[in-house]
Write a protein that holds these residues in place. Structure first.
Motif, PDB file in Angstrom:
ATOM      1  N   PHE A 112       0.830  -1.209   0.000  1.00  0.00           N
ATOM      2  CA  PHE A 112       0.000   0.000   0.000  1.00  0.00           C
ATOM      3  C   PHE A 112       0.862   1.256   0.000  1.00  0.00           C
ATOM      4  O   PHE A 112       0.588   2.217  -0.712  1.00  0.00           O
ATOM      5  CB  PHE A 112      -0.927   0.029   1.215  1.00  0.00           C
ATOM      6  N   SER A 113       1.917   1.243   0.790  1.00  0.00           N
ATOM      7  CA  SER A 113       2.807   2.393   0.882  1.00  0.00           C
ATOM      8  C   SER A 113       3.494   2.682  -0.449  1.00  0.00           C
ATOM      9  O   SER A 113       3.607   3.842  -0.869  1.00  0.00           O
ATOM     10  CB  SER A 113       3.848   2.145   1.975  1.00  0.00           C
ATOM     11  N   GLU A 114       3.948   1.633  -1.123  1.00  0.00           N
ATOM     12  CA  GLU A 114       4.615   1.793  -2.414  1.00  0.00           C
ATOM     13  C   GLU A 114       3.658   2.349  -3.470  1.00  0.00           C
ATOM     14  O   GLU A 114       4.013   3.237  -4.230  1.00  0.00           O
ATOM     15  CB  GLU A 114       5.221   0.469  -2.895  1.00  0.00           C
ATOM     16  N   VAL A 115       2.453   1.811  -3.509  1.00  0.00           N
ATOM     17  CA  VAL A 115       1.477   2.279  -4.491  1.00  0.00           C
ATOM     18  C   VAL A 115       1.064   3.721  -4.182  1.00  0.00           C
ATOM     19  O   VAL A 115       0.937   4.548  -5.090  1.00  0.00           O
ATOM     20  CB  VAL A 115       0.243   1.348  -4.540  1.00  0.00           C
ATOM     21  N   LYS A 116       0.909   4.020  -2.910  1.00  0.00           N
ATOM     22  CA  LYS A 116       0.479   5.367  -2.502  1.00  0.00           C
ATOM     23  C   LYS A 116       1.491   6.428  -2.936  1.00  0.00           C
ATOM     24  O   LYS A 116       1.117   7.555  -3.256  1.00  0.00           O
ATOM     25  CB  LYS A 116       0.275   5.413  -0.992  1.00  0.00           C
ATOM     26  N   LYS A 117       2.767   6.078  -3.004  1.00  0.00           N
ATOM     27  CA  LYS A 117       3.797   7.024  -3.460  1.00  0.00           C
ATOM     28  C   LYS A 117       3.510   7.506  -4.881  1.00  0.00           C
ATOM     29  O   LYS A 117       3.755   8.658  -5.208  1.00  0.00           O
ATOM     30  CB  LYS A 117       5.183   6.370  -3.439  1.00  0.00           C
ATOM     31  N   LYS A 118       3.009   6.633  -5.712  1.00  0.00           N
ATOM     32  CA  LYS A 118       2.744   6.974  -7.106  1.00  0.00           C
ATOM     33  C   LYS A 118       1.323   7.473  -7.318  1.00  0.00           C
ATOM     34  O   LYS A 118       1.042   8.114  -8.315  1.00  0.00           O
ATOM     35  CB  LYS A 118       2.974   5.766  -7.995  1.00  0.00           C
ATOM     36  N   SER A 119       0.447   7.125  -6.430  1.00  0.00           N
ATOM     37  CA  SER A 119      -0.961   7.515  -6.553  1.00  0.00           C
ATOM     38  C   SER A 119      -1.408   8.137  -5.233  1.00  0.00           C
ATOM     39  O   SER A 119      -2.252   7.583  -4.530  1.00  0.00           O
ATOM     40  CB  SER A 119      -1.796   6.281  -6.897  1.00  0.00           C
ATOM     41  N   PRO A 120      -0.841   9.311  -4.887  1.00  0.00           N
ATOM     42  CA  PRO A 120      -1.079   9.885  -3.560  1.00  0.00           C
ATOM     43  C   PRO A 120      -2.520  10.325  -3.305  1.00  0.00           C
ATOM     44  O   PRO A 120      -2.908  10.490  -2.156  1.00  0.00           O
ATOM     45  CB  PRO A 120      -0.128  11.083  -3.507  1.00  0.00           C
ATOM     46  N   GLU A 121      -3.324  10.494  -4.346  1.00  0.00           N
ATOM     47  CA  GLU A 121      -4.700  10.932  -4.143  1.00  0.00           C
ATOM     48  C   GLU A 121      -5.705   9.815  -4.383  1.00  0.00           C
ATOM     49  O   GLU A 121      -6.905  10.069  -4.432  1.00  0.00           O
ATOM     50  CB  GLU A 121      -4.984  12.131  -5.036  1.00  0.00           C
ATOM     51  N   GLY A 122      -5.227   8.601  -4.513  1.00  0.00           N
ATOM     52  CA  GLY A 122      -6.106   7.473  -4.787  1.00  0.00           C
ATOM     53  C   GLY A 122      -6.757   6.933  -3.524  1.00  0.00           C
ATOM     54  O   GLY A 122      -6.706   7.530  -2.445  1.00  0.00           O
ATOM     55  N   ILE A 123      -7.360   5.793  -3.657  1.00  0.00           N
ATOM     56  CA  ILE A 123      -8.111   5.143  -2.575  1.00  0.00           C
ATOM     57  C   ILE A 123      -7.234   4.875  -1.356  1.00  0.00           C
ATOM     58  O   ILE A 123      -7.716   4.867  -0.231  1.00  0.00           O
ATOM     59  CB  ILE A 123      -8.785   3.835  -3.076  1.00  0.00           C
ATOM     60  N   LEU A 124      -5.939   4.708  -1.562  1.00  0.00           N
ATOM     61  CA  LEU A 124      -5.047   4.384  -0.453  1.00  0.00           C
ATOM     62  C   LEU A 124      -4.840   5.555   0.501  1.00  0.00           C
ATOM     63  O   LEU A 124      -4.435   5.363   1.640  1.00  0.00           O
ATOM     64  CB  LEU A 124      -3.701   3.890  -0.986  1.00  0.00           C
ATOM     65  N   SER A 125      -5.118   6.759   0.041  1.00  0.00           N
ATOM     66  CA  SER A 125      -4.924   7.922   0.901  1.00  0.00           C
ATOM     67  C   SER A 125      -6.185   8.280   1.690  1.00  0.00           C
ATOM     68  O   SER A 125      -6.150   9.157   2.547  1.00  0.00           O
ATOM     69  CB  SER A 125      -4.470   9.130   0.076  1.00  0.00           C
ATOM     70  N   LYS A 126      -7.279   7.592   1.410  1.00  0.00           N
ATOM     71  CA  LYS A 126      -8.525   7.872   2.126  1.00  0.00           C
ATOM     72  C   LYS A 126      -8.519   7.113   3.451  1.00  0.00           C
ATOM     73  O   LYS A 126      -8.385   5.888   3.463  1.00  0.00           O
ATOM     74  CB  LYS A 126      -9.723   7.481   1.277  1.00  0.00           C
TER      75      LYS A 126
END
Length: 167
Positions: A112-126
């Motif tokens: 999740f942390s790795e993906v969030k780096k590239k997609s900071p406004e996606g579902i992982l940041s909610k």
């Protein structure tokens, strides 16, 4: 599943989401997601292969070998080392489930942390996102990059239209 190769990016995203959304068991969700990622990886590797007769669906390459091919023998363009790392983490989680019927939550958080780096406004940041939503979001992100790369090399016009429509 051969007809999936002909999907537009939008159709592929919808297909992937539909395949994962109905699964409520986290381990099965990860396993199915891994299968979808391998499908996208196969398509991508075939598109980049200099042998236009290559068929990564029939070759007996392991998932890890396919990743090594992607990392070491292909100019990756949009598929960079970070994406390879995300796929490697997903593969570790999948292997844990396959061999011990459980998974390491810290590996899942790392994904999740790795993906969030590239997609900071996606579902992982909610903050209220469920584990299921985060897994689907992570797999969708990885698949989007792989299938987008595949489309880039096989259908540049479709990809160009998709990018224009989604700016």
């Amino acid at each position: 599943m051969n007809e999936i190769r002909n999907y537009s990016i939008e159709e592929f995203i919808q297909f992937s989401t539909n395949e994962l959304s109905s699964i409520n068991d986290i381990q099965l969700l990860i396993l199915k997601g891994h299968v979808l990622v391998e499908y996208s990886l196969n398509c991508y590797l075939e598109a980049k292969s200099i042998n236009k007769e290559s068929d990564f669906f029939k070759e007996r390459f392991t998932f890890s070998t396919k990743l090594k091919i992607a990392k070491h023998f292909i100019t990756l363009g949009s598929i960079d080392d970070d994406l390879i790392k995300e796929i490697q983490i997903l593969n570790k989680i999948r292997n844990e489930i396959a061999h011990s019927l459980t998974y390491n939550e810290s590996l899942l958080k790392e994904l999740f942390s790795e993906v969030k780096k590239k997609s900071p406004e996606g579902i992982l940041s909610k903050p209220n996102s469920t584990i299921k939503e985060k897994i689907i979001g992570s797999i969708a992100f990885i698949n989007g990059a792989l299938f987008g790369g595949y489309k880039y090399y096989t259908d540049k016009e479709n990809l160009s239209n998709y990018i224009k429509e989604n700016k």
